[in-house]
Design a protein around this motif. Structure first.
Motif, PDB file in Angstrom:
ATOM      1  N   UNK A 141      10.844  21.670  17.528  1.00  0.00           N
ATOM      2  CA  UNK A 141      11.931  21.023  16.788  1.00  0.00           C
ATOM      3  C   UNK A 141      11.312  20.117  15.734  1.00  0.00           C
ATOM      4  N   UNK A 142      11.577  20.459  14.476  1.00  0.00           N
ATOM      5  CA  UNK A 142      11.025  19.707  13.349  1.00  0.00           C
ATOM      6  C   UNK A 142      10.080  20.569  12.537  1.00  0.00           C
ATOM      7  N   UNK A 143      10.489  20.908  11.300  1.00  0.00           N
ATOM      8  CA  UNK A 143       9.680  21.790  10.453  1.00  0.00           C
ATOM      9  C   UNK A 143       9.034  21.004   9.326  1.00  0.00           C
ATOM     10  N   UNK A 144       8.392  19.902   9.697  1.00  0.00           N
ATOM     11  CA  UNK A 144       7.570  19.161   8.744  1.00  0.00           C
ATOM     12  C   UNK A 144       6.130  19.600   8.872  1.00  0.00           C
ATOM     13  N   UNK A 145       5.200  18.723   8.499  1.00  0.00           N
ATOM     14  CA  UNK A 145       3.783  19.084   8.517  1.00  0.00           C
ATOM     15  C   UNK A 145       3.317  19.494   9.914  1.00  0.00           C
ATOM     16  N   UNK A 146       3.558  18.642  10.904  1.00  0.00           N
ATOM     17  CA  UNK A 146       3.083  18.927  12.258  1.00  0.00           C
ATOM     18  C   UNK A 146       3.796  20.139  12.857  1.00  0.00           C
ATOM     19  N   UNK A 147       5.112  20.213  12.681  1.00  0.00           N
ATOM     20  CA  UNK A 147       5.872  21.301  13.276  1.00  0.00           C
ATOM     21  C   UNK A 147       5.506  22.659  12.712  1.00  0.00           C
TER      22      UNK A 147
ATOM     23  N   UNK B  27      14.988  23.128  12.479  1.00  0.00           N
ATOM     24  CA  UNK B  27      15.056  21.876  11.730  1.00  0.00           C
ATOM     25  C   UNK B  27      16.478  21.695  11.204  1.00  0.00           C
ATOM     26  N   UNK B  28      16.954  20.457  11.281  1.00  0.00           N
ATOM     27  CA  UNK B  28      18.338  20.189  10.887  1.00  0.00           C
ATOM     28  C   UNK B  28      18.512  20.027   9.382  1.00  0.00           C
ATOM     29  N   UNK B  29      17.416  19.800   8.642  1.00  0.00           N
ATOM     30  CA  UNK B  29      17.506  19.491   7.220  1.00  0.00           C
ATOM     31  C   UNK B  29      17.759  20.743   6.384  1.00  0.00           C
ATOM     32  N   UNK B  30      18.367  20.544   5.210  1.00  0.00           N
ATOM     33  CA  UNK B  30      18.636  21.655   4.303  1.00  0.00           C
ATOM     34  C   UNK B  30      17.352  22.206   3.702  1.00  0.00           C
ATOM     35  N   UNK B  31      16.441  21.301   3.282  1.00  0.00           N
ATOM     36  CA  UNK B  31      15.221  21.721   2.602  1.00  0.00           C
ATOM     37  C   UNK B  31      14.017  21.615   3.538  1.00  0.00           C
ATOM     38  N   UNK B  32      13.094  22.507   3.335  1.00  0.00           N
ATOM     39  CA  UNK B  32      11.919  22.593   4.202  1.00  0.00           C
ATOM     40  C   UNK B  32      10.840  21.608   3.768  1.00  0.00           C
ATOM     41  N   UNK B  33      10.304  20.857   4.740  1.00  0.00           N
ATOM     42  CA  UNK B  33       9.106  20.024   4.530  1.00  0.00           C
ATOM     43  C   UNK B  33       9.203  19.126   3.305  1.00  0.00           C
TER      44      UNK B  33
END
Length: 408
Positions: free
Chosen positions: A9-15, A33-39
């Motif tokens: 859960x979470x599509x940032x750097x670590x995810x 990831x809940x956000x519209x845009x990636x990273x």
């Protein structure tokens, strides 16, 4: 209900990084990831060029209530390992200063690299896709998501911190940690400009935009517990207070109600320099001070002296010169606060690492639950260190994950 070996859960750097590694190890991975845009945090970092690591990153560059926790992950996945990944994909990079590494072109290069790594590992990515609830059972976890229920024996939380809420920051990971009995070190904004009471700061408002190299320290000079919070970096005056790398660095060490101490003329004995320049000189004090400081700052600092600032140096007593030099090299002031989460680059605090395995990032309270990246109580200095923690913690976790069959 869909089954996966691991859900991240979470599509940032670590995810992204952890999901890609796990997928390439043969695991069936779902990334949510809940956000519209990636990273988005990668995208805006480093002025759009992503300060993706620091060549000199090591345990001494990180803050935590459990300072030795980061050693294992950092030792197992070093800056050179991530650099090798960029070079394999022919992504150009350069070093600015103090080991800070940036993309030659754009932060998008890093995002595309991480997405390719996920695609190579067959990672299933759903975004935007929120998670409404998580339940633990005998066979792992059940998640209620916007795309339907999901089951997995291993759940990796990579939801980041609370900084920059406009790009989707969330406390979801912290709430989940508490749900499973974890202690959370109180989050606070870090790498953030500091502000001052408007009335007290009024004399310095005209200096907005002035920048110079300083030596900055959180707390009183010489205090051992703050000795590590001392940096030689650039400072920037703003309308509300102080910013620039020097202030962002010490903001991670600063606590409300404590002072900060600044040396505005580092590397010289300013008192001795002024006294030496005094001998037989007809130069005005304000002009001599302007040899060591930006002219606007010299003018502002001499203003309280009135006419004396424009008298020949030779006419001024040594005491006046020494007091002026001391006020510049031991400027002690107490911030009223900071610019908060809106301007903070990272979150300090987070999931208490004393309840996690430093080898695998797995919870010691709930088997199969892992925390990586900024959601954990490990905060790096300014200059690429926080991205390195994302890569290192994700790698340590991903290497420890297992197929669902191993849990049968």
């Amino acid at each position: 209900m869909q089954q996966f070996d691991v859900v991240v859960v979470g599509a940032g750097a670590a995810g992204l990084y952890g999901a890609g590694i796990a997928g390439q190890r043969g695991l069936r991975v779902l990334l949510l990831d809940h956000a519209e845009r990636l990273a988005e945090k990668i995208r805006i970092s480093g002025g759009g060029r992503c300060n993706f690591t620091n060549r000199d990153a090591g345990p001494a560059n990180f803050l935590s209530e459990n300072p030795h926790f980061c050693r294992s992950a950092l030792a197992r996945h070093r800056p050179a390992d991530f650099i090798a990944l960029l070079e394999r994909d022919r992504i150009g990079w350069h070093e600015k200063h103090r080991g800070q590494l940036f993309c030659d072109e754009s932060s998008e290069d890093i995002i595309r690299l991480l997405v390719r790594e996920c695609e190579s590992g067959g990672v299933v990515r759903r975004q935007p896709c929120g998670v409404q609830a998580v339940r633990a059972g005998r066979r792992g976890f059940e998640l209620d998501t916007d795309a339907g229920p999901v089951a997995t024996p291993q759940l990796v939380v990579a939801t980041g911190g609370l900084s920059i809420p406009k790009i989707g920051a969330s406390d979801w990971g912290l709430r989940l940690a508490r749900q499973f009995g974890h202690r959370v070190v109180e989050p606070r904004p870090a790498l953030v400009p500091l502000t001052f009471d408007a009335a007290e700061w009024a004399p310095y408002v005209p200096l907005a935009g002035v920048s110079l190299e300083v030596r900055a320290q959180a707390g009183e000079p010489g205090r051992k517990r703050r000795s590590e919070g001392e940096f030689l970096e650039d400072l920037l005056f703003t309308h509300r207070g102080l910013s620039g790398p020097a202030i962002l660095q010490i903001s991670s060490f600063w606590r409300p109600g404590e002072p900060i101490t600044l040396d505005l003329a580092p590397g010289i004995d300013l008192g001795q320099a002024l006294r030496s320049a005094k001998s037989g000189s007809r130069r005005q004090l304000v002009n001599e001070l302007g040899q060591h400081l930006p002219a606007r700052l010299a003018d502002a600092w001499c203003a309280p002296l009135g006419a004396a600032a424009h008298r020949p140096m030779a006419d001024l007593p040594d005491r006046t010169l020494l007091e002026l030099a001391n006020s510049l090299q031991r400027w002690r002031l107490t911030p009223s606060g900071s610019e908060g989460w809106r301007k903070a680059e990272v979150m300090a605090g987070g999931v208490d690492t004393r309840e996690l395995s430093s080898q695998t990032m797995e919870s010691q309270r709930q088997p199969g639950l892992h925390f990586i990246g900024e959601v954990v109580d490990v905060t790096g200095w300014l200059g690429g260190y926080n991205f390195q923690w994302a890569w290192s913690s994700a790698y340590a976790c991903a290497q420890a994950l297992r197929p669902a069959a191993a849990f049968a």
